[in-house]
Design an enzyme around this catalytic site. Structure first.
Site, short mmCIF file in Angstrom:
data_model
loop_
_atom_site.label_atom_id
_atom_site.label_comp_id
_atom_site.label_asym_id
_atom_site.label_seq_id
_atom_site.Cartn_x
_atom_site.Cartn_y
_atom_site.Cartn_z
N GLU A 137 0.82 -1.22 0.00
CA GLU A 137 0.00 0.00 0.00
C GLU A 137 0.86 1.26 0.00
O GLU A 137 0.53 2.26 0.64
CB GLU A 137 -0.96 0.01 1.20
CG GLU A 137 -1.89 -1.17 1.30
CD GLU A 137 -2.75 -1.36 0.06
OE1 GLU A 137 -2.84 -0.40 -0.76
OE2 GLU A 137 -3.33 -2.44 -0.11
N GLY A 138 1.94 1.23 -0.73
CA GLY A 138 2.88 2.34 -0.77
C GLY A 138 3.92 2.15 0.31
O GLY A 138 3.62 2.26 1.51
#
Length: 579
Positions: A437-438
């Site tokens: 998620e990043g």
């Protein structure tokens, strides 16, 4: 040898006193029927599900893992039954709108639910964790027909969604993706390409799976400006299989009960979500929710690590401690929680995990206020603060979740390294949250370059103003918080000045700046907790723990801020290039 009990007492303190959420709910028509007794009842039921249903499957799901055969995936034994129980309990509907079959409860209650789910069984919760973000994305950007078709199915738990971004050559840089979409005569699109690292890309929990897929149109511009978002179901409306295939699953360090899939789209039918070539804007509605949830994974791991390490340290006897609490008789060997090194570790676990809870729930509460506050100015302010906190919650929380799990394993000694004591699973499971998620490095760049430098420090000034309000309220640690705010303000001025002459400087210090802000947020959390707990101690001795943890934080953990400030100052020296 592993257990989890939801920290309901601390959750109540955060909701009732730290956030004063019931008073906020009473001012909002959307939550007018939500009060503290209802909120506590919801949390008690969530605790029963987490501890009674999910926690017993945590270790067995890790040992068994998922099984792939001929494009089909079987989850570990018990997962499918647990999902049915999850759906029957109405948990997918908790924070969704009533018009789609949801319960319409605040997102801060969903945050508490997510913490419990991730703490009790991270792998299982990977299947359910993305659902609310997908719901919000479709609610905001999908055409009316698709909203009517799929939103009730997500809310009911009939369908579980996925997020399909990553490709072999396109990880953090999604602008490199090659998956393509071609318009058909009926207005749908055919998608062709491959995706990997797709959590829950194939499983046996639901018959249908809803893939949200990033792809390029034939005439799309290069880079991130040419990406569109598509909804691609596993099954079409006539019940037939869409042209989506699971080519395999990853064999991973942790969360082994979660199916991490490689998917092939071979002319799969899908529908455009949002505007063409503006897929990232639509997807970020989902990503921001996902990043909050990932941060709560870090909190869940920290809490589980704290609980199990504390229980073990009370029972394990080794050597005589240098000192004992008053009234405790000498013995040949003492419980290790009397020994100073172990007390330091355990107090750190407790103070950080409880501080993270206050900040994490505040982030979710701000999302509620951003949508439902009475005044537009209040909604905008809450949205800006939530946007600023999101990368900190994602990165700082997950970093602490992993490092606190490692510190907890040290409490177990050699036993912690064995599968008999599942703290080693907690350590393995927690590591991925720092990556997906990043990655945390990207979160740090987002915070400093976009959220601070990008808006001239306006959002950060609003956050510091919140801290200054706490300073004005008084309390034992108000002066410490005031000094810390002044140090941050001075530091940020220097960062702005140095960034003008050295374009790489913000990138060199972004990680340290994010961690500095994380520790400052914990200082705010404990200054506020101490001030609120002090008068309540007369009624309930439980609040002494809050005062003790606040004292420990400001004595032993606050120097973490000095370390980060020193590193930021030292990073004015340029980095050498590797040969």
């Amino acid at each position: 040898m592993w257990q989890y009990q939801a920290p309901l007492r601390d959750m109540r303190f955060v909701l009732e006193h730290w956030l004063q959420a019931p008073a906020s709910w009473a001012e909002s028509p959307a939550f007018a029927e939500v009060d503290l007794p209802l909120a506590l009842q919801v949390l008690e039921e969530a605790a029963r599900f987490s501890s009674g249903v999910l926690a017993p499957l945590n270790a067995s799901g890790d040992r068994q893992g998922c099984r792939w055969q001929a494009g089909e995936v079987r989850t570990p034994d018990g997962f499918a039954a647990a999902y049915r129980t999850y759906v029957e309990g109405g948990w997918p509907a908790l924070a969704c709108a009533p018009e789609h079959g949801g319960q319409g409860l605040p997102q801060v209650l969903d945050a508490a639910l997510q913490e419990m789910l991730y703490a009790s069984n991270h792998a299982f919760s990977m299947y359910t964790g993305i659902a609310h973000g997908a719901y919000l994305c479709l609610q905001a950007h999908a055409p009316q027909a698709l909203r009517e078709r799929y939103l009730p199915a997500i809310v009911s738990g009939e369908i579980l969604p996925t997020m399909c971004l990553t490709e072999p050559q396109a990880g953090s840089d999604v602008g490199l993706l090659r998956c393509r979409a071609e318009l058909q005569d009926d207005g749908s699109y055919h998608l062709t390409g491959s995706k990997l690292f797709i959590s829950g890309g194939e499983h046996d929990l639901t018959d249908d799976i809803l893939h949200l897929v990033l792809a390029r149109l034939p005439d799309a511009p290069a880079g991130t400006r040419g990406i569109s978002l598509f909804l691609v179901p596993k099954r079409l409306d006539d019940g037939s299989r869409n042209a989506v295939r699971c080519d395999g699953i990853e064999h991973k360090m942790g969360i082994r009960g979660s199916a991490t899939c490689s998917l092939s789209f071979d002319g799969a039918q899908g529908w455009l979500i949002g505007e063409a070539n503006h897929g990232l804007a639509a997807l970020f509605v989902m990503m921001n929710s996902a990043r909050l949830h990932v941060g709560l994974q870090g909190l869940g791991h920290a809490e589980a690590a704290w609980q199990n390490a504390a229980d073990y340290a009370r029972e394990r006897r080794q050597m005589r401690a240098p000192a004992r609490p008053e009234g405790v008789a000498a013995a040949p060997a003492d419980p290790i929680h009397y020994h100073p090194a172990m007390r330091l570790a355990l107090l750190r676990l407790r103070a950080v995990s409880q501080g993270l809870r206050a900040i994490g729930y505040w982030g979710a509460h701000l999302l509620d206020q951003a949508e439902y506050a009475a005044l537009e100015s209040e909604r905008q302010r809450a949205a800006r603060l939530a946007g600023l906190l999101t990368p900190v919650i994602k990165a700082f929380f997950t970093d602490q979740g992993f490092h606190l799990a490692s510190e907890a394993l040290q409490v177990f000694g050699g036993y912690g390294y064995t599968a008999e004591y599942a703290i080693e699973q907690t350590l393995r499971d927690s590591r991925i949250a720092m990556i997906y998620e990043g990655s945390n490095e990207i979160q740090a760049n987002d915070l400093l370059l976009r959220k601070v430098l990008g808006d001239g420090g306006a959002a950060l000034d609003e956050l510091l103003a919140v801290f200054e309000q706490e300073v004005a309220a008084g309390g034992e640690y108000a002066d410490s918080l005031k000094k810390l705010c002044a140090n941050v303000q001075g530091l940020v001025k220097g960062i702005f000045a140095n960034a003008e002459s050295d374009s790489e400087y913000p990138y060199r210090i972004a990680g340290d700046f994010l961690h500095l802000l994380g520790w400052v947020l914990l200082a705010f959390a404990w200054a506020r907790s101490s001030r609120l707990a002090a008068p309540l101690l007369v009624e309930d001795p439980w609040y002494q723990e809050k005062l003790d943890s606040a004292g420990f934080f400001f004595t032993y953990l606050l120097p973490e801020t000095e370390l980060r400030i020193a590193r930021i100052e030292a990073a004015r020296a340029p980095l050498a290039f590797l040969a």
